[in-house]
Structures are given as structure tokens and as C-alpha cells.
Motif scaffolding. Sequence first.
Motif, PDB file in Angstrom:
ATOM      1  N   LEU A 163      58.548  28.032  30.035  1.00 55.15           N
ATOM      2  CA  LEU A 163      57.816  27.272  29.022  1.00 55.15           C
ATOM      3  C   LEU A 163      56.590  28.007  28.475  1.00 55.15           C
ATOM      4  N   THR A 164      56.004  28.882  29.275  1.00 51.48           N
ATOM      5  CA  THR A 164      54.771  29.585  28.912  1.00 51.48           C
ATOM      6  C   THR A 164      54.947  31.072  29.136  1.00 51.48           C
ATOM      7  N   ARG A 165      54.570  31.859  28.154  1.00 52.97           N
ATOM      8  CA  ARG A 165      54.630  33.313  28.330  1.00 52.97           C
ATOM      9  C   ARG A 165      53.508  33.750  29.266  1.00 52.97           C
ATOM     10  N   PRO A 166      53.791  34.636  30.204  1.00 50.94           N
ATOM     11  CA  PRO A 166      52.742  35.119  31.111  1.00 50.94           C
ATOM     12  C   PRO A 166      51.529  35.683  30.374  1.00 50.94           C
ATOM     13  N   SER A 167      51.752  36.389  29.286  1.00 51.18           N
ATOM     14  CA  SER A 167      50.621  36.955  28.544  1.00 51.18           C
ATOM     15  C   SER A 167      49.717  35.850  28.002  1.00 51.18           C
ATOM     16  N   ASP A 168      50.281  34.745  27.545  1.00 54.34           N
ATOM     17  CA  ASP A 168      49.470  33.615  27.074  1.00 54.34           C
ATOM     18  C   ASP A 168      48.711  32.972  28.227  1.00 54.34           C
ATOM     19  N   ALA A 169      49.371  32.846  29.366  1.00 49.83           N
ATOM     20  CA  ALA A 169      48.733  32.242  30.541  1.00 49.83           C
ATOM     21  C   ALA A 169      47.536  33.067  30.985  1.00 49.83           C
ATOM     22  N   VAL A 170      47.675  34.373  31.003  1.00 44.15           N
ATOM     23  CA  VAL A 170      46.569  35.251  31.413  1.00 44.15           C
ATOM     24  C   VAL A 170      45.368  35.047  30.500  1.00 44.15           C
ATOM     25  N   VAL A 171      45.586  35.060  29.198  1.00 47.04           N
ATOM     26  CA  VAL A 171      44.493  34.890  28.245  1.00 47.04           C
ATOM     27  C   VAL A 171      43.816  33.537  28.455  1.00 47.04           C
ATOM     28  N   GLU A 172      44.601  32.496  28.683  1.00 44.88           N
ATOM     29  CA  GLU A 172      44.050  31.148  28.897  1.00 44.88           C
ATOM     30  C   GLU A 172      43.176  31.078  30.146  1.00 44.88           C
ATOM     31  N   ASN A 214      34.145  31.419  30.425  1.00 39.68           N
ATOM     32  CA  ASN A 214      33.534  30.334  29.647  1.00 39.68           C
ATOM     33  C   ASN A 214      33.482  30.652  28.161  1.00 39.68           C
ATOM     34  N   GLY A 215      34.582  31.159  27.670  1.00 38.05           N
ATOM     35  CA  GLY A 215      34.631  31.497  26.248  1.00 38.05           C
ATOM     36  C   GLY A 215      36.036  31.402  25.711  1.00 38.05           C
ATOM     37  N   SER A 216      36.236  32.042  24.616  1.00 37.48           N
ATOM     38  CA  SER A 216      37.560  32.095  24.022  1.00 37.48           C
ATOM     39  C   SER A 216      38.139  33.478  24.271  1.00 37.48           C
ATOM     40  N   SER A 217      39.365  33.654  23.857  1.00 39.48           N
ATOM     41  CA  SER A 217      40.001  34.960  24.062  1.00 39.48           C
ATOM     42  C   SER A 217      39.299  36.048  23.270  1.00 39.48           C
ATOM     43  N   THR A 218      38.488  35.686  22.291  1.00 37.93           N
ATOM     44  CA  THR A 218      37.746  36.699  21.539  1.00 37.93           C
ATOM     45  C   THR A 218      36.477  37.148  22.252  1.00 37.93           C
ATOM     46  N   THR A 249      57.504  39.591  43.299  1.00 38.25           N
ATOM     47  CA  THR A 249      57.058  40.441  42.203  1.00 38.25           C
ATOM     48  C   THR A 249      55.685  40.004  41.720  1.00 38.25           C
ATOM     49  N   ARG A 250      54.790  40.992  41.549  1.00 36.16           N
ATOM     50  CA  ARG A 250      53.424  40.725  41.107  1.00 36.16           C
ATOM     51  C   ARG A 250      52.947  41.890  40.257  1.00 36.16           C
ATOM     52  N   VAL A 251      52.203  41.582  39.207  1.00 43.73           N
ATOM     53  CA  VAL A 251      51.567  42.598  38.373  1.00 43.73           C
ATOM     54  C   VAL A 251      50.072  42.314  38.406  1.00 43.73           C
ATOM     55  N   SER A 252      49.278  43.338  38.708  1.00 43.95           N
ATOM     56  CA  SER A 252      47.826  43.172  38.791  1.00 43.95           C
ATOM     57  C   SER A 252      47.125  44.170  37.891  1.00 43.95           C
ATOM     58  N   PHE A 253      46.026  43.752  37.313  1.00 41.53           N
ATOM     59  CA  PHE A 253      45.236  44.602  36.428  1.00 41.53           C
ATOM     60  C   PHE A 253      43.853  43.982  36.265  1.00 41.53           C
ATOM     61  N   ARG A 254      42.950  44.699  35.606  1.00 44.65           N
ATOM     62  CA  ARG A 254      41.598  44.186  35.345  1.00 44.65           C
ATOM     63  C   ARG A 254      41.481  43.806  33.881  1.00 44.65           C
ATOM     64  N   LEU A 255      40.766  42.712  33.656  1.00 43.15           N
ATOM     65  CA  LEU A 255      40.503  42.241  32.296  1.00 43.15           C
ATOM     66  C   LEU A 255      39.201  41.456  32.327  1.00 43.15           C
ATOM     67  N   ALA A 256      38.307  41.731  31.403  1.00 46.00           N
ATOM     68  CA  ALA A 256      37.030  41.020  31.290  1.00 46.00           C
ATOM     69  C   ALA A 256      36.264  41.026  32.611  1.00 46.00           C
ATOM     70  N   GLU A 257      36.220  42.184  33.245  1.00 47.80           N
ATOM     71  CA  GLU A 257      35.522  42.351  34.518  1.00 47.80           C
ATOM     72  C   GLU A 257      36.032  41.407  35.602  1.00 47.80           C
ATOM     73  N   ARG A 258      37.313  41.116  35.551  1.00 45.26           N
ATOM     74  CA  ARG A 258      37.982  40.278  36.549  1.00 45.26           C
ATOM     75  C   ARG A 258      39.245  40.980  37.014  1.00 45.26           C
TER      76      ARG A 258
END
Length: 92
Positions: A11-20, A27-31, A61-70
Motif C-alpha cells: 500500500l505504501t512505497r518504502p521511499s514515501d514511508a522514509v520521507v514521512e 519536525n518539518g516537511s520533506s523540504t 532484508t534491511r537497507v540502512s543509510f543516513r538522511l537528515a543527520e539520522r
Amino acid sequence: MEAHERYDWSLTRPSDAVVEVVADQVNGSSTSFGPLYDRIDPDALDAIFRTDGSDRPGDGTRVSFRLAERFVSVHATGEVVVRRPVRDGTDG
């Protein structure tokens, strides 16, 4: 602070879930942080966890990476985990 969210990949794309989840954590938006594709190819991430019945990844199976200092981990089980690194800079 750590966030755990569970999604149904049919139902949800993983890429969308990560951004959410990351947007909620900062505490912001994807921008408020750079585009996901600066860190990982969103189409490739979605393809890894596709649930069309063919080539479904194992639950380990797991994929890990850094985004927004997380640190972000996306799991075949539908879980997205986002956490801040500890103060000394390690993953611990």
C-alpha cells in the motif's frame, strides 16, 4: 529520539514511508532536508521491497543509510526505524 513505524509495502512505497518518518523526526516537511535521492535511489529502494509476489525479499532484508543527520533502516517486514546517532558519533 527514535521512531518506529510499520507499513504495508503493498500500500505504501518504502521511499514515501522514509520521507514521512524522517520529516516527523525533524519536525518539518520533506523540504527541510535534502531529497532522498541524494542518499539513496528511491526507485531501487522501492524495488527491493516490492510485494507483487515475485522475488519477495526475506524478512531479514534491511537497507540502512543516513538522511537528515539520522540513521534510517527500512525492513522487509514493513518497519521503518529512524534514530539520531549518539553524541560520540557512533551508531550505538
